[in-house]
Design a protein around this motif. Structure first.
Motif, PDB file in Angstrom:
ATOM      1  N   ALA A  69       6.544   7.326 -11.690  1.00 32.52           N
ATOM      2  CA  ALA A  69       7.402   6.374 -12.759  1.00 32.52           C
ATOM      3  C   ALA A  69       6.350   5.433 -13.194  1.00 32.52           C
ATOM      4  CB  ALA A  69       8.312   5.381 -11.665  1.00 32.52           C
ATOM      5  N   PHE A  70       5.108   5.067 -12.658  1.00 31.44           N
ATOM      6  CA  PHE A  70       4.012   4.466 -13.537  1.00 31.44           C
ATOM      7  C   PHE A  70       3.616   5.269 -14.501  1.00 31.44           C
ATOM      8  CE2 PHE A  70      -0.489   3.792 -13.941  1.00 31.44           C
ATOM      9  CZ  PHE A  70      -0.227   2.539 -14.283  1.00 31.44           C
ATOM     10  N   TYR A  71       3.210   6.555 -14.477  1.00 33.98           N
ATOM     11  CA  TYR A  71       2.880   7.258 -15.518  1.00 33.98           C
ATOM     12  C   TYR A  71       3.726   7.635 -16.712  1.00 33.98           C
ATOM     13  CZ  TYR A  71      -1.747   7.564 -13.437  1.00 33.98           C
ATOM     14  OH  TYR A  71      -3.214   7.306 -13.053  1.00 33.98           O
ATOM     15  N   PHE A  78       1.001  -1.183  -0.002  1.00 33.69           N
ATOM     16  CA  PHE A  78      -0.068  -0.009   0.197  1.00 33.69           C
ATOM     17  C   PHE A  78       0.815   1.233  -0.078  1.00 33.69           C
ATOM     18  CE2 PHE A  78      -2.040   3.562   2.233  1.00 33.69           C
ATOM     19  CZ  PHE A  78      -3.346   3.389   1.675  1.00 33.69           C
ATOM     20  N   HIS A  79       1.763   1.354   0.608  1.00 37.75           N
ATOM     21  CA  HIS A  79       2.810   2.451   1.068  1.00 37.75           C
ATOM     22  C   HIS A  79       3.644   2.586  -0.236  1.00 37.75           C
ATOM     23  CE1 HIS A  79       1.384   3.654   5.041  1.00 37.75           C
ATOM     24  NE2 HIS A  79       1.678   2.428   5.517  1.00 37.75           N
ATOM     25  N   GLN A  80       3.866   1.617  -0.904  1.00 34.71           N
ATOM     26  CA  GLN A  80       4.845   1.454  -2.149  1.00 34.71           C
ATOM     27  C   GLN A  80       3.956   2.278  -3.168  1.00 34.71           C
ATOM     28  OE1 GLN A  80       5.894  -2.564  -2.806  1.00 34.71           O
ATOM     29  NE2 GLN A  80       7.824  -2.082  -1.838  1.00 34.71           N
ATOM     30  N   ILE A  81       2.627   2.004  -3.252  1.00 33.09           N
ATOM     31  CA  ILE A  81       1.976   2.243  -4.630  1.00 33.09           C
ATOM     32  C   ILE A  81       1.267   3.792  -4.414  1.00 33.09           C
ATOM     33  CG2 ILE A  81       1.666   0.063  -5.529  1.00 33.09           C
ATOM     34  CD1 ILE A  81      -1.254   0.271  -4.597  1.00 33.09           C
ATOM     35  N   VAL A  82       1.249   4.124  -3.199  1.00 31.87           N
ATOM     36  CA  VAL A  82       0.999   5.523  -2.942  1.00 31.87           C
ATOM     37  C   VAL A  82       1.964   6.274  -3.191  1.00 31.87           C
ATOM     38  CG1 VAL A  82      -1.475   4.818  -1.739  1.00 31.87           C
ATOM     39  CG2 VAL A  82       0.594   5.265  -0.454  1.00 31.87           C
ATOM     40  N   HIS A  94       4.473   9.026  -4.189  1.00 33.32           N
ATOM     41  CA  HIS A  94       4.622   9.962  -5.260  1.00 33.32           C
ATOM     42  C   HIS A  94       5.598   9.282  -6.413  1.00 33.32           C
ATOM     43  CE1 HIS A  94       7.932  11.681  -2.850  1.00 33.32           C
ATOM     44  NE2 HIS A  94       8.379  12.013  -3.770  1.00 33.32           N
ATOM     45  N   VAL A  95       6.841   8.891  -5.803  1.00 31.35           N
ATOM     46  CA  VAL A  95       7.826   8.316  -6.709  1.00 31.35           C
ATOM     47  C   VAL A  95       7.331   7.478  -7.623  1.00 31.35           C
ATOM     48  CG1 VAL A  95      10.036   7.448  -6.908  1.00 31.35           C
ATOM     49  CG2 VAL A  95       9.794   9.322  -5.356  1.00 31.35           C
TER      50      VAL A  95
END
Length: 92
Positions: free
Chosen positions: A56-58, A45-49, A51-52
């Motif tokens: 990187a995802f977008y 959860f903390h990884q995917i929320v 901002h980095v």
């Protein structure tokens, strides 16, 4: 092609994934989840929320968008090697 659609699928399921991870990671009343699973859910959860991760995802999703047409073309059987290299060079 699966890698291309994985970005779209992840984006579409993002809110549901957050809810699932948050519920599994923080829910104290349910005995179904062991400590390791709860800890991993909280970590994900903390990884995917973060901002980095989001940036990187977008960025990755944007660049993969350039290659999706190329992937479809290269998977077809109508191209010879020379034409395939031309298509690759256009994307590069």
């Amino acid at each position: 092609m699966e890698r291309h659609t994985a970005f779209q699928d992840f984006e579409e399921l993002y809110e549901a994934l957050l809810l699932c991870l948050e519920t599994n990671g923080k829910d104290k009343s349910r005995k179904k989840w062991d400590v390791k699973s709860k800890t991993e859910a909280q970590g994900r959860f903390h990884q995917i929320v973060n901002h980095v991760f989001t940036a990187a995802f977008y960025i990755a999703k944007h660049f993969v968008g350039f290659t999706i047409g190329l992937s479809r073309t290269l998977q077809g059987s109508t191209l010879d090697v020379t034409e395939a290299y031309k298509h690759v060079n256009v994307v590069k």
